[in-house]
Design a protein around this motif. Structure first.
Motif, PDB file in Angstrom:
ATOM      1  N   ASP A   1       0.825  -1.214   0.000  1.00  0.00           N
ATOM      2  CA  ASP A   1       0.000   0.000   0.000  1.00  0.00           C
ATOM      3  C   ASP A   1       0.856   1.260   0.000  1.00  0.00           C
ATOM      4  O   ASP A   1       0.409   2.326   0.421  1.00  0.00           O
ATOM      5  CB  ASP A   1      -0.914   0.013   1.231  1.00  0.00           C
ATOM      6  CG  ASP A   1      -1.845  -1.182   1.273  1.00  0.00           C
ATOM      7  OD1 ASP A   1      -2.654  -1.319   0.348  1.00  0.00           O
ATOM      8  OD2 ASP A   1      -1.741  -1.987   2.224  1.00  0.00           O
ATOM      9  N   CYS A   2       2.083   1.131  -0.504  1.00  0.00           N
ATOM     10  CA  CYS A   2       3.032   2.246  -0.422  1.00  0.00           C
ATOM     11  C   CYS A   2       3.294   2.859  -1.797  1.00  0.00           C
ATOM     12  O   CYS A   2       3.577   2.143  -2.767  1.00  0.00           O
ATOM     13  CB  CYS A   2       4.347   1.757   0.182  1.00  0.00           C
ATOM     14  SG  CYS A   2       5.546   3.088   0.467  1.00  0.00           S
ATOM     15  N   GLU A   3       3.177   4.191  -1.878  1.00  0.00           N
ATOM     16  CA  GLU A   3       3.605   4.927  -3.067  1.00  0.00           C
ATOM     17  C   GLU A   3       5.033   5.392  -2.795  1.00  0.00           C
ATOM     18  O   GLU A   3       5.268   6.399  -2.149  1.00  0.00           O
ATOM     19  CB  GLU A   3       2.692   6.125  -3.333  1.00  0.00           C
ATOM     20  CG  GLU A   3       3.044   6.860  -4.627  1.00  0.00           C
ATOM     21  CD  GLU A   3       2.197   8.099  -4.852  1.00  0.00           C
ATOM     22  OE1 GLU A   3       2.034   8.485  -6.030  1.00  0.00           O
ATOM     23  OE2 GLU A   3       1.698   8.683  -3.879  1.00  0.00           O
ATOM     24  N   TYR A   4       6.010   4.639  -3.286  1.00  0.00           N
ATOM     25  CA  TYR A   4       7.404   4.914  -2.962  1.00  0.00           C
ATOM     26  C   TYR A   4       7.904   6.223  -3.556  1.00  0.00           C
ATOM     27  O   TYR A   4       8.663   6.955  -2.928  1.00  0.00           O
ATOM     28  CB  TYR A   4       8.297   3.778  -3.470  1.00  0.00           C
ATOM     29  CG  TYR A   4       7.980   2.422  -2.913  1.00  0.00           C
ATOM     30  CD1 TYR A   4       8.198   2.125  -1.575  1.00  0.00           C
ATOM     31  CD2 TYR A   4       7.459   1.415  -3.732  1.00  0.00           C
ATOM     32  CE1 TYR A   4       7.920   0.870  -1.067  1.00  0.00           C
ATOM     33  CE2 TYR A   4       7.173   0.158  -3.230  1.00  0.00           C
ATOM     34  CZ  TYR A   4       7.395  -0.124  -1.902  1.00  0.00           C
ATOM     35  OH  TYR A   4       7.107  -1.352  -1.405  1.00  0.00           O
ATOM     36  N   LEU A   5       7.534   6.485  -4.814  1.00  0.00           N
ATOM     37  CA  LEU A   5       8.077   7.646  -5.527  1.00  0.00           C
ATOM     38  C   LEU A   5       9.596   7.643  -5.448  1.00  0.00           C
ATOM     39  O   LEU A   5      10.243   8.680  -5.297  1.00  0.00           O
ATOM     40  CB  LEU A   5       7.502   8.952  -4.967  1.00  0.00           C
ATOM     41  CG  LEU A   5       5.986   9.119  -5.090  1.00  0.00           C
ATOM     42  CD1 LEU A   5       5.527  10.391  -4.398  1.00  0.00           C
ATOM     43  CD2 LEU A   5       5.537   9.102  -6.545  1.00  0.00           C
ATOM     44  N   ASP A   6      10.173   6.463  -5.580  1.00  0.00           N
ATOM     45  CA  ASP A   6      11.606   6.273  -5.437  1.00  0.00           C
ATOM     46  C   ASP A   6      11.978   4.987  -6.170  1.00  0.00           C
ATOM     47  O   ASP A   6      11.109   4.260  -6.669  1.00  0.00           O
ATOM     48  CB  ASP A   6      11.978   6.184  -3.955  1.00  0.00           C
ATOM     49  CG  ASP A   6      13.430   6.563  -3.675  1.00  0.00           C
ATOM     50  OD1 ASP A   6      14.213   6.667  -4.647  1.00  0.00           O
ATOM     51  OD2 ASP A   6      13.782   6.745  -2.503  1.00  0.00           O
TER      52      ASP A   6
END
Length: 427
Positions: free
Chosen positions: A320-325
């Protein structure tokens, strides 16, 4: 007075500031609603020319923002969103010109019907009115939002993040010069002159002056807007995008799409954050190795972690994580059925894609995934208004009302009914 005070000037009465801006925007919106198409297009072309002519000033302003961002510990993804160079600024100007070349939606007839009593009814597109746009770190939004707002006959009030304060002001100055050259109202594009958070609250409470708020930024910003707004909100939530590799995927295509979807630009909302691989897929290790070779950290479930010592075990939060990395989570699933179940549980309804040569599997995925954008054999990085031929976008709407997916000219209009009669009275 310190430099910090100049950048973030406090306001004694935020409601009065926004009320004044809103009243001026409302007056400008009335003029923009009836502005001829060629006048609007001329203003945008002049604005694009000003962006190019002021390249040195804009890049110098951006350099100040970048230096402050690095000093303040912004993440690499945030810095990437913030960074401008000659190529990116040229692309921003090109997007403004692309919007100028699009068909004007204002006044377009959606449909027409004739009633048995002889009345003729039609629906035509009209501007939304005054649009408040609150955004973080991306200076290109200043130009994109202004261009789309103007071409769709609206007035816009922009409130950018403090990370890009100098860049936004330099870009806004160029846009204002272009509007002046085309004799369009300068108040059609206003930039809130303070980073004082009280101004955001005032904008969210501006019923009667602002017709819709569009937030573009992180989860915290969107949550605040949705919690506090007293005007309608067109929301863009997390970009938790999925790429599903089906058993029938072409291996070369699967590797190329996985690397591009994750690594082309990791800080954009269309970047893939989770890859799902069919347990029956022949060579999942090739996908893992290609991602690691491209500099990506891979976090996997037990089945994926068993394939490579370089894979970090995923936690429950990773799905459920939007890393943007440069980080991706990978899970093994049981075919299309398993992929659909995982996406239904964890997708943010932004963009999800399938890689397969099985037409039936592709069509089922396209039909059953309930996201704003659903793709087959294409990188999720194409989730962008410019790539969709819309010229630019204000954001990707992930809800179900009014507009969905890339919000561009049509998404910034509503419609009204026109009824043409010949004296009919209702019995």
């Amino acid at each position: 007075m310190t430099t910090e005070t100049l950048i973030h000037p406090p306001v004694s009465d935020a409601d009065a500031l926004i009320a004044d801006m809103g009243a001026r925007a409302r007056a400008a919106a009335k003029r923009m609603a009836v502005a001829p198409t060629d006048r609007k297009a001329s203003g945008l072309r002049a604005a694009a020319a000003e962006l190019r002519a002021r390249e040195a000033d804009i890049l110098a302003a951006n350099a100040r923002d970048m230096a402050a961002g690095e000093a303040n510990g912004l993440t690499s993804a945030m810095l990437d969103r913030l960074r401008l160079d000659a190529g990116r600024l040229g692309a921003i100007a090109g997007a403004v010109e692309a919007v100028a070349a699009l068909a004007d939606p204002v006044g377009a007839e959606i449909d027409r019907t004739s009633r048995p009593n002889g009345m003729v009814l039609s629906r035509v597109r009209v501007p939304l009115g005054v649009i408040g746009i609150i955004y973080e770190s991306r200076p290109n939004v200043t130009a994109d939002a202004a261009a789309l707002g103007l071409m769709s006959g609206n007035a816009v009030i922009l409130r950018g993040g403090s990370e890009a304060v100098h860049s936004n002001r330099a870009i806004h100055a160029a846009l204002a010069a272009g509007l002046s050259e085309a004799e369009l109202p300068a108040d059609a594009v206003q930039l809130v002159p303070t980073q004082d958070r009280a101004a955001v609250g005032a904008l969210l409470r501006a019923q009667g002056l602002v017709d819709i708020i569009i937030p573009r930024g992180g989860k915290g910003l969107v949550a605040r807007v949705q919690d506090e707004a007293r005007v309608p909100v067109l929301a863009h939530l997390d970009g938790i995008c999925h790429l599903y590799i089906d058993a029938a995927a072409d291996p070369d295509r699967a590797v190329a799409l996985a690397v591009n979807a994750k690594m082309r630009r990791t800080g954009i909302c269309g970047a893939t954050e989770t890859i799902l691989i069919d347990r029956a897929y022949a060579d999942p290790r090739a996908i893992i190795d290609a991602l690691i070779g491209a500099g990506c950290e891979v976090r996997g479930d037990s089945a994926i972690a068993a394939l490579s010592p370089h894979v970090t075990p995923a936690s429950a939060n990773d799905w459920d994580c939007e890393y943007l990395d440069a980080i991706v989570s990978i899970a093994a699933v049981d075919g299309v059925e398993g992929a659909l179940a995982h996406i239904d549980a964890h997708s943010s309804r932004h963009t999800d894609a399938i890689v397969t040569e099985d037409r039936d599997a592709a069509e089922r995925f396209l039909a059953e995934v309930d996201s704003a954008i659903v793709m087959h054999n294409a990188s999720t990085q194409f989730a962008d208004g410019g790539e969709f031929g819309l010229g630019a976008e204000i954001g990707i709407a992930t809800g179900r009302l009014h507009a969905r997916g890339p919000v561009a000219l049509e998404g910034l209009t509503t419609y009204k009914w026109l009824v043409r009669g010949s004296g009919q009275t209702r019995p």
